[in-house]
Design an enzyme around this catalytic site. Structure first.
Site, PDB file in Angstrom:
ATOM      1  N   CYS A 329       0.841  -1.201   0.000  1.00 24.66           N
ATOM      2  CA  CYS A 329       0.000   0.000   0.000  1.00 24.66           C
ATOM      3  C   CYS A 329       0.875   1.249   0.000  1.00 24.66           C
ATOM      4  O   CYS A 329       1.561   1.525  -0.979  1.00 24.66           O
ATOM      5  CB  CYS A 329      -0.971  -0.037   1.183  1.00 24.66           C
ATOM      6  SG  CYS A 329      -2.420   1.032   0.942  1.00 24.66           S
ATOM      7  N   HIS A 424      -3.651  -5.659   0.962  1.00 25.11           N
ATOM      8  CA  HIS A 424      -3.437  -6.024   2.359  1.00 25.11           C
ATOM      9  C   HIS A 424      -3.835  -7.493   2.550  1.00 25.11           C
ATOM     10  O   HIS A 424      -4.734  -8.002   1.874  1.00 25.11           O
ATOM     11  CB  HIS A 424      -4.289  -5.152   3.275  1.00 25.11           C
ATOM     12  CG  HIS A 424      -3.896  -3.708   3.281  1.00 25.11           C
ATOM     13  ND1 HIS A 424      -2.729  -3.251   3.852  1.00 25.11           N
ATOM     14  CD2 HIS A 424      -4.518  -2.613   2.778  1.00 25.11           C
ATOM     15  CE1 HIS A 424      -2.642  -1.945   3.713  1.00 25.11           C
ATOM     16  NE2 HIS A 424      -3.721  -1.531   3.057  1.00 25.11           N
TER      17      HIS A 424
END
Length: 484
Positions: A329, A424
């Site tokens: 991310c 994630h």
């Protein structure tokens, strides 16, 4: 509802265990926390965002997570302000003063109540969790997560105290003494958490507390070091390892100020083949075999921090030495050549050069992407699962090698010993872990694959068994059924 004498007394883990225990006893529980402050979040099946703790509690309840379980999420984005996520979508940012002292919380309270009652039409019982202390006198008249929420929900309340912190008599007695009569009437029991040693030694203590407060102590829970449940937020980082060791694959997670979703790496913490540690010390990071740049709620400020601390040069040196570098991310964005913020999503810095390891550029957007996804890692055919929560759009050349495939589209970037992704939970997939560890440039090699999901399930059951043994669960069920 389980409330606390303060923060970090074990409310979240207790709710997780109660949810699993009630599920085992034939009920259909669901968790609820009106307002959560956390940088650990999760994407729901319908593509919205909630606090990670409520997602874990839903998993313990064996049900899909939903925004009604955590209608209001505060995500700190600077020293003084937080992004407000309402029903899974960001609705703006405010300072702590604006949020906690402003008048808009009346509207948020109404939204929280609506979410609770929607949830209550689908599940029973609803296991509510409070936040912080129940006796913050300067704030509780605006509180929307503790006693006012309990009253609105018609909930039975149990006060949780952490005896390991010390001062348990003062914290329990003081918390209850500061309650108004209507609040105290809701409290049906006290739970002493994290007791070390023989609980029989606390029998006199129970009697004293009951005489002082007029409320029964319904459980003394032992300090269980052999049960693993994900931590709610960054408080848990204080107990993490901070340096490399001999005889294991050392993996360093760079500890940036605005680290988010560090639960991505819990699987590496529990895998017996690896030693995971968190650090912002360049020398300690340099000793790792694998370096991970984690997610961030303020990627630009954390990238500035990497340069100020000398960590950026360590990462570049490690990459040149063919060590594995991973970005997830915000960490993925940092690995690129440029991050641009034309809309001021993160602050006043409009653009900043990245570390330049991957030939990607990122533009921060106003719209947040939150979605669960199924993907394939590299050239593997085995399906994997994860989720995305980000406000950046990353571009790279069409000739690039994507790390993952989602449907027919490429995702992430793979180049030699470095890869980055927005997904994630990518490390929760065994195919990813096995390739990462077998490819690591170290002498320690792959042994038996570690099943993280099975490990979590076993620990939910262990926690439920501990509560069943040390908590008067029948008294809780009796009160629960009396109020339904």
């Amino acid at each position: 509802m389980f409330v606390g004498t303060g923060s970090d007394v074990g409310k979240s883990i207790l709710v997780t265990g109660i949810c699993r225990l009630l599920k085992q006893k034939g009920y259909a529980p669901a968790p609820f926390k009106a307002q959560n402050m956390s940088l650990n979040s999760f994407a729901t099946p319908d593509g919205l965002e909630i606090g990670r703790a409520q997602a874990v509690q839903a998993e313990a309840s064996k049900i899909p997570c939903h925004t009604d379980m955590n209608p209001i999420l505060l995500k700190p984005s600077s020293t003084h302000s937080s992004q407000i996520v309402l029903h899974g979508k960001p609705v703006g940012s405010q300072t702590a003063k604006e949020y906690f002292l402003g008048n808009h919380k009346a509207q948020l309270f109404e939204e929280a109540k609506k979410a609770f009652f929607r949830l209550a039409t689908k599940y029973s019982p609803i296991v509510l969790e409070g936040a912080g202390s129940i006796s913050e006198l300067n704030l509780k008249h605006r509180d929307i997560v503790n006693m006012r929420m309990a009253a609105a929900a018609g909930a039975v309340v149990y006060l949780v105290a952490d005896i390991d912190k010390g001062g348990v008599f003062a914290s329990v007695y003081g918390s209850i003494a500061l309650l108004e009569p209507w609040e105290k009437a809701l409290v049906k029991g006290v739970i002493i958490n994290k007791f070390r040693g023989d609980a029989a030694l606390f029998e006199a203590g129970k009697t004293i507390l009951e005489e002082l407060t007029g409320i029964p102590v319904i459980g003394v829970l032992p300090y269980a070091t052999d049960i693993y449940i994900e931590e709610e937020d960054s408080v848990g980082l204080l107990q993490k390892q901070q340096t490399a060791v001999e005889g294991a694959i050392n993996i360093a997670v760079v500890l940036v100020p605005y680290i988010s979703n560090y639960t991505d790496f819990n699987v590496l913490e529990k895998d017996p083949r690896t030693h995971l540690f968190y650090s912002d010390d360049p020398e300690r990071i340099a000793a790792a075999d694998i370096i991970i740049l984690p997610g961030s709620k303020n990627t630009i400020q954390d990238l500035i921090y990497l340069r100020e601390k000398g960590i950026a040069s360590v990462v570049l040196q490690a990459h040149a030495a063919q060590k594995h570098i991973i970005g997830i991310c915000g960490g993925y964005q940092m690995l690129g050549t440029m991050i641009q913020d034309p809309h001021g999503v993160e602050g006043t810095v409009k653009s900043i050069p990245g570390l330049g390891i991957l030939p990607i550029t990122t533009v921060l957007a106003r719209t947040k992407k939150t979605v669960q996804c199924e993907f394939r890692f590299k050239n593997h055919t085995q399906p994997c699962k994860g989720y995305e929560i980000h406000m950046g759009v990353t571009q790279y050349a069409t000739t690039a090698t994507p790390l993952n495939t989602i449907g027919t589209e490429g995702e992430g970037y793979l180049e030699d010993n470095c890869w980055g992704t927005y997904i994630h939970g990518i490390l929760d997939n065994s195919v990813v872990i096995e390739e990462l560890l077998s490819d690591a440039n170290v002498t320690e090699k792959v042994a038996t694959p570690f099943d993280y999901q099975q490990y979590k399930e076993e620990n939910y059951d262990k926690l439920a068994a501990l509560l069943d043994a040390h908590l008067d669960i029948e008294a809780i069920i009796t009160e629960m059924e009396h109020t339904v």
